[in-house]
Design a protein around this motif. Structure first.
Motif, PDB file in Angstrom:
ATOM      1  N   GLY A   1       0.791  -1.221   0.000  1.00 54.61           N
ATOM      2  CA  GLY A   1       0.000   0.000   0.000  1.00 54.61           C
ATOM      3  C   GLY A   1       0.826   1.274   0.000  1.00 54.61           C
ATOM      4  N   THR A   2       2.144   1.192   0.196  1.00 55.70           N
ATOM      5  CA  THR A   2       2.981   2.390   0.175  1.00 55.70           C
ATOM      6  C   THR A   2       3.352   2.709  -1.276  1.00 55.70           C
ATOM      7  N   PRO A   3       3.580   3.982  -1.601  1.00 51.59           N
ATOM      8  CA  PRO A   3       3.935   4.317  -2.982  1.00 51.59           C
ATOM      9  C   PRO A   3       5.304   3.743  -3.341  1.00 51.59           C
ATOM     10  N   SER A   4       5.439   3.306  -4.571  1.00 52.17           N
ATOM     11  CA  SER A   4       6.700   2.709  -5.004  1.00 52.17           C
ATOM     12  C   SER A   4       7.734   3.796  -5.276  1.00 52.17           C
ATOM     13  N   ALA A   5       8.964   3.387  -5.379  1.00 50.57           N
ATOM     14  CA  ALA A   5      10.045   4.335  -5.647  1.00 50.57           C
ATOM     15  C   ALA A   5       9.941   4.888  -7.066  1.00 50.57           C
ATOM     16  N   ALA A   6       9.269   4.183  -7.956  1.00 52.87           N
ATOM     17  CA  ALA A   6       9.115   4.640  -9.336  1.00 52.87           C
ATOM     18  C   ALA A   6       8.137   5.804  -9.437  1.00 52.87           C
ATOM     19  N   ALA A   7       7.370   6.075  -8.380  1.00 54.66           N
ATOM     20  CA  ALA A   7       6.407   7.165  -8.407  1.00 54.66           C
ATOM     21  C   ALA A   7       7.073   8.529  -8.227  1.00 54.66           C
ATOM     22  N   VAL A   8       8.356   8.553  -7.894  1.00 54.13           N
ATOM     23  CA  VAL A   8       9.077   9.810  -7.721  1.00 54.13           C
ATOM     24  C   VAL A   8       9.315  10.425  -9.096  1.00 54.13           C
ATOM     25  N   ASP A   9       9.064  11.737  -9.226  1.00 54.39           N
ATOM     26  CA  ASP A   9       9.273  12.433 -10.491  1.00 54.39           C
ATOM     27  C   ASP A   9      10.774  12.607 -10.703  1.00 54.39           C
ATOM     28  N   SER A  10      11.340  11.831 -11.624  1.00 59.02           N
ATOM     29  CA  SER A  10      12.787  11.845 -11.819  1.00 59.02           C
ATOM     30  C   SER A  10      13.264  13.172 -12.397  1.00 59.02           C
ATOM     31  N   GLY A  11      12.448  13.818 -13.227  1.00 65.45           N
ATOM     32  CA  GLY A  11      12.846  15.113 -13.791  1.00 65.45           C
ATOM     33  C   GLY A  11      12.994  16.172 -12.715  1.00 65.45           C
ATOM     34  N   ARG A  12      12.033  16.213 -11.818  1.00 68.52           N
ATOM     35  CA  ARG A  12      12.084  17.190 -10.728  1.00 68.52           C
ATOM     36  C   ARG A  12      13.245  16.865  -9.781  1.00 68.52           C
ATOM     37  N   ALA A  13      13.451  15.582  -9.518  1.00 68.62           N
ATOM     38  CA  ALA A  13      14.553  15.191  -8.636  1.00 68.62           C
ATOM     39  C   ALA A  13      15.899  15.559  -9.252  1.00 68.62           C
ATOM     40  N   ALA A  14      16.043  15.388 -10.573  1.00 67.51           N
ATOM     41  CA  ALA A  14      17.293  15.745 -11.247  1.00 67.51           C
ATOM     42  C   ALA A  14      17.525  17.252 -11.215  1.00 67.51           C
ATOM     43  N   MET A  15      16.473  18.036 -11.479  1.00 67.12           N
ATOM     44  CA  MET A  15      16.620  19.490 -11.446  1.00 67.12           C
ATOM     45  C   MET A  15      16.980  19.967 -10.039  1.00 67.12           C
ATOM     46  N   GLU A  16      16.386  19.355  -9.028  1.00 70.71           N
ATOM     47  CA  GLU A  16      16.692  19.749  -7.662  1.00 70.71           C
ATOM     48  C   GLU A  16      18.101  19.338  -7.285  1.00 70.71           C
ATOM     49  N   ALA A  17      18.564  18.203  -7.811  1.00 70.79           N
ATOM     50  CA  ALA A  17      19.929  17.778  -7.518  1.00 70.79           C
ATOM     51  C   ALA A  17      20.939  18.696  -8.198  1.00 70.79           C
ATOM     52  N   MET A  18      20.625  19.162  -9.400  1.00 68.69           N
ATOM     53  CA  MET A  18      21.563  20.027 -10.114  1.00 68.69           C
ATOM     54  C   MET A  18      21.550  21.456  -9.600  1.00 68.69           C
ATOM     55  N   PHE A  19      20.374  22.004  -9.379  1.00 62.47           N
ATOM     56  CA  PHE A  19      20.273  23.423  -9.066  1.00 62.47           C
ATOM     57  C   PHE A  19      19.851  23.705  -7.635  1.00 62.47           C
ATOM     58  N   GLY A  20      19.497  22.709  -6.866  1.00 59.82           N
ATOM     59  CA  GLY A  20      19.181  22.910  -5.463  1.00 59.82           C
ATOM     60  C   GLY A  20      17.816  23.487  -5.191  1.00 59.82           C
ATOM     61  N   GLY A  21      16.905  23.427  -6.119  1.00 58.60           N
ATOM     62  CA  GLY A  21      15.557  23.937  -5.886  1.00 58.60           C
ATOM     63  C   GLY A  21      15.492  25.442  -6.061  1.00 58.60           C
ATOM     64  N   PRO A  22      14.328  26.017  -5.850  1.00 59.37           N
ATOM     65  CA  PRO A  22      14.188  27.457  -6.052  1.00 59.37           C
ATOM     66  C   PRO A  22      14.971  28.235  -4.993  1.00 59.37           C
TER      67      PRO A  22
END
Length: 135
Positions: free
Chosen positions: A53-74
């Motif tokens: 019943g828990t969300p899978s790891a594949a449900a994470v938005d990889s595009g948003r995670a990559a942008m946050e990893a590169m630029f650190g978020g807003p």
């Protein structure tokens, strides 16, 4: 005398090439080298399977995670940048203005033939550039 000095120098030089004699030194045996076993990552026993019943790891938005990893978020705006945006009228801007700028129904102001000529001018280094104005 010269021949004797030359012969002694030649003998001293050649004796350095041999394995016995005046210039004997210990060398590593290149045939005795063995390869080390490759590194093996041990299993992580702290990992547990996800609960039903828990969300899978594949449900994470990889595009948003990559942008946050590169630029650190807003990033927060500096006081100077915020003041410049306020003076430019940020509060009066329409929310979806960037989507409607390229719309054919958007009303634009005619800047005249001079602006059109400047925009339509071919690229170059400006060596042969000429400007004329018509009254």
């Amino acid at each position: 005398m010269r021949k004797l000095i030359l012969a002694a120098g030649l003998v001293a030089t050649l004796s350095a090439c041999g394995s016995s004699g005046l210039f004997n030194r210990d060398r590593p045996d290149e045939f005795a080298v063995s390869r080390q076993a490759p590194l093996v990552i041990p299993p992580d026993y702290a990992l547990v399977p996800p609960a039903p019943g828990t969300p899978s790891a594949a449900a994470v938005d990889s595009g948003r995670a990559a942008m946050e990893a590169m630029f650190g978020g807003p990033a927060p705006r500096s006081a100077t940048e915020a003041a410049a945006l306020e003076k430019a009228g940020r509060a009066n801007a329409t929310a979806g203005i960037r989507s409607s700028v390229g719309d054919p129904a958007t009303e634009v102001v005619d800047k005249g033939a001079t602006t059109r000529d400047i925009i339509a001018a071919p690229e170059g280094d400006g060596q042969d550039a000429r400007a004329t104005t018509q009254p």
